[in-house]
Design an enzyme around this catalytic site. Structure first.
Site, mmCIF file in Angstrom:
data_model
loop_
_atom_site.group_PDB
_atom_site.id
_atom_site.type_symbol
_atom_site.label_atom_id
_atom_site.label_comp_id
_atom_site.label_asym_id
_atom_site.label_seq_id
_atom_site.Cartn_x
_atom_site.Cartn_y
_atom_site.Cartn_z
ATOM 1 N N ARG A 169 0.792 -1.119 -0.140
ATOM 2 C CA ARG A 169 0.096 -0.044 -0.050
ATOM 3 C C ARG A 169 0.898 1.317 -0.203
ATOM 4 O O ARG A 169 1.700 1.329 1.043
ATOM 5 C CB ARG A 169 -0.988 -0.155 1.349
ATOM 6 C CG ARG A 169 -1.561 1.369 1.493
ATOM 7 C CD ARG A 169 -2.662 1.148 2.466
ATOM 8 N NE ARG A 169 -3.882 0.377 1.756
ATOM 9 C CZ ARG A 169 -5.263 0.463 2.251
ATOM 10 N NH1 ARG A 169 -5.377 1.187 3.383
ATOM 11 N NH2 ARG A 169 -6.075 0.005 1.776
ATOM 12 N N HIS A 217 -6.985 0.616 -6.597
ATOM 13 C CA HIS A 217 -7.308 -0.156 -5.639
ATOM 14 C C HIS A 217 -8.212 -1.671 -6.105
ATOM 15 O O HIS A 217 -9.148 -1.730 -5.641
ATOM 16 C CB HIS A 217 -8.150 0.503 -4.628
ATOM 17 C CG HIS A 217 -8.231 -0.287 -3.077
ATOM 18 N ND1 HIS A 217 -7.338 -1.481 -2.975
ATOM 19 C CD2 HIS A 217 -8.848 0.056 -1.871
ATOM 20 C CE1 HIS A 217 -7.534 -1.588 -1.580
ATOM 21 N NE2 HIS A 217 -8.455 -0.769 -0.958
ATOM 22 N N GLN A 254 -10.077 -4.266 -3.756
ATOM 23 C CA GLN A 254 -11.285 -3.853 -3.081
ATOM 24 C C GLN A 254 -12.342 -4.114 -4.222
ATOM 25 O O GLN A 254 -13.476 -4.602 -3.917
ATOM 26 C CB GLN A 254 -11.399 -2.364 -3.125
ATOM 27 C CG GLN A 254 -12.572 -1.831 -2.358
ATOM 28 C CD GLN A 254 -12.962 -2.304 -1.130
ATOM 29 O OE1 GLN A 254 -12.153 -2.172 -0.226
ATOM 30 N NE2 GLN A 254 -14.192 -2.746 -0.859
ATOM 31 N N ASP A 309 -17.113 6.715 -2.123
ATOM 32 C CA ASP A 309 -16.113 6.863 -1.341
ATOM 33 C C ASP A 309 -15.807 8.195 -0.454
ATOM 34 O O ASP A 309 -16.102 8.978 -0.968
ATOM 35 C CB ASP A 309 -14.932 6.296 -2.328
ATOM 36 C CG ASP A 309 -13.684 6.188 -1.621
ATOM 37 O OD1 ASP A 309 -13.377 5.681 -0.505
ATOM 38 O OD2 ASP A 309 -12.409 6.192 -2.314
ATOM 39 N N CYS A 369 -16.447 1.526 0.185
ATOM 40 C CA CYS A 369 -15.246 0.539 0.508
ATOM 41 C C CYS A 369 -14.946 0.626 2.096
ATOM 42 O O CYS A 369 -14.348 -0.309 2.459
ATOM 43 C CB CYS A 369 -14.432 0.796 -0.400
ATOM 44 S SG CYS A 369 -13.646 2.612 -0.256
ATOM 45 N N ARG A 409 -13.395 -8.955 1.381
ATOM 46 C CA ARG A 409 -12.235 -8.705 1.276
ATOM 47 C C ARG A 409 -11.335 -9.940 1.268
ATOM 48 O O ARG A 409 -10.371 -10.384 0.770
ATOM 49 C CB ARG A 409 -11.738 -7.578 2.014
ATOM 50 C CG ARG A 409 -12.093 -6.181 1.651
ATOM 51 C CD ARG A 409 -11.590 -5.624 0.273
ATOM 52 N NE ARG A 409 -10.289 -5.572 0.263
ATOM 53 C CZ ARG A 409 -9.467 -4.754 0.568
ATOM 54 N NH1 ARG A 409 -10.129 -3.651 1.121
ATOM 55 N NH2 ARG A 409 -8.215 -4.613 0.290
HETATM 56 N N1 CP Z 1 -11.298 -0.432 2.081
HETATM 57 C C1 CP Z 1 -9.978 -0.469 2.695
HETATM 58 O O1 CP Z 1 -8.994 -0.768 1.863
HETATM 59 O O2 CP Z 1 -9.900 -0.428 3.782
HETATM 60 P P1 CP Z 1 -8.603 -0.221 4.703
HETATM 61 O O3 CP Z 1 -8.083 1.340 4.236
HETATM 62 O O4 CP Z 1 -8.987 -0.030 6.029
HETATM 63 O O5 CP Z 1 -7.550 -1.033 4.314
HETATM 64 N N1 NVA Z 2 -10.053 6.289 -1.560
HETATM 65 C C1 NVA Z 2 -9.557 5.946 -0.382
HETATM 66 C C2 NVA Z 2 -10.017 4.325 -0.391
HETATM 67 C C3 NVA Z 2 -9.782 4.025 1.088
HETATM 68 C C4 NVA Z 2 -9.875 2.404 1.007
HETATM 69 C C5 NVA Z 2 -8.341 6.218 0.168
HETATM 70 O O1 NVA Z 2 -7.399 6.322 -0.965
HETATM 71 O O2 NVA Z 2 -8.095 6.537 1.045
#
Ligand code: CP
Ligand code: NVA
Length: 311
Positions: free
Chosen positions: A102, A129, A132, A227, A268, A296
């Site tokens: 990440r 992502h 997700q 989101d 999400c 997930r």
């Molecule tokens: N939806 C998602 O990726 O959540 P987190 O940021 O908690 O991993």
């Molecule tokens: N768009 C959001 C998704 C979180 C899972 C972010 O990047 O924070």
């Protein structure tokens, strides 16, 4: 066999994506069958941003399949400071069997994957992502018993990892997608993703629409998705400006009325009640956000097994 990575959904063929969804369903139905499939395998989990779902589901997924996950917080790593991404990737591949990361810039995960001799999974960059959206497609099919022919409306920040992966994912499985977002480069989907989405949509005979009218996007939708307006990478000082431009795209009861009566609501997570959606919507009967979160786990297991050639 060449090493496979999952950096965006377009790294998969349409059929591979559907195969992963079928695989995730099988794993969910019978998790015990996969209890030792990753015995002695290790997943490196690199995090430059916070996480609840992604961290837990990957780590639990490894444990449930007999393997091990190492949580590696980038703030305690030399990567990007004293050590290059390339050297990190080449070193880690000598110890672990698979990596998820990440990161902030998508170019960083591309660089990592370029030098990795083991599969690399994008666990969220500012740009995409994919994990997700694989879980989301699994969830949508569970609820609606099909994918092709549905309409998904996404309302809110269009220049967003979720929006981008939704555009790619929906158009790969034949779901019509309408994105409603404000005008401007900062909040509209990236041109490259729209190009990919349009090509996918022609191939799979579905529609990709970008509009600035939330009501138009949601009209007749089977799925309404939103989101966060403040993704992890956005600085706090942007908040008030973003609230002002994104408020017309808030998913509230009024907007949900434009969708089909049996429409489902998705986010999400993490969610901010009173911002991208109202409390009554996210905590109401149409919301399936925790089913999404659960999937997930099952989807990630399928992704890891697919990339490790254990299909
Ligand atoms: N939806 C998602 O990726 O959540 P987190 O940021 O908690 O991993
Ligand atoms: N768009 C959001 C998704 C979180 C899972 C972010 O990047 O924070």
């Amino acid at each position: 066999m060449a090493i496979r990575h999952l950096l965006t959904l377009n790294d998969l063929t349409d059929k591979e994506l559907l195969d992963i969804l079928d695989f995730a369903d099988r794993i969910k139905k019978n998790p015990g069958q996969y209890a030792t499939v990753l015995k002695d395998k290790t997943l490196l989990m690199i995090f430059a941003k916070p996480s609840l779902r992604t961290r837990l589901s990957f780590e639990v997924g490894m444990t449930q399949m007999g393997g091990h996950g190492i949580y590696y917080d980038l703030s305690t790593s030399p990567m990007g400071k004293k050590e290059s991404i390339a050297d990190t990737a080449r070193t880690a591949a000598r110890y672990v069997d698979i990596v998820m990361a990440r990161l902030f810039g998508h170019e960083d995960i591309e660089e990592y994957a370029k030098y990795s001799n083991v599969p690399v999974i994008n666990a969220l960059t500012n740009f995409a992502h994919p994990c997700q959206i694989i879980a989301d497609l699994q969830t949508i099919r569970e609820k609606k018993k099909k994918l092709g022919g549905l309409k998904l409306a996404y309302c809110g920040d269009g220049n967003n990892n979720i929006t981008h992966s939704l555009i790619e994912g929906c158009t790969k499985v034949g779901i019509d997608i309408s994105v409603a977002c404000p005008r401007g480069k900062e909040v509209e989907p990236h041109d490259a993703v729209l190009g990919i989405g349009k090509k996918n949509a022609v191939r799979n005979k579905c529609k990709l629409v970008v509009t600035h009218d939330a009501g138009e996007a949601v009209k007749g939708a089977d799925i309404v998705y939103t989101d966060s307006w403040m993704s992890y990478h956005l600085p706090k000082e942007k908040e008030s400006e973003r609230i002002a431009v994104l408020t017309p795209y808030q998913v509230n009861a009024e907007l949900m009325k434009c969708a089909k009566p049996d429409a489902i609501f998705m986010n999400c997570l993490p969610a901010m009640r009173g911002y991208e959606q109202t409390v009554d919507v996210i905590d109401g009967p149409q919301s399936i956000v925790f089913d999404q979160a659960e999937n997930r786990l099952h989807a990630q297991k399928a992704i890891m097994l697919f990339l490790l050639g254990k299909r």
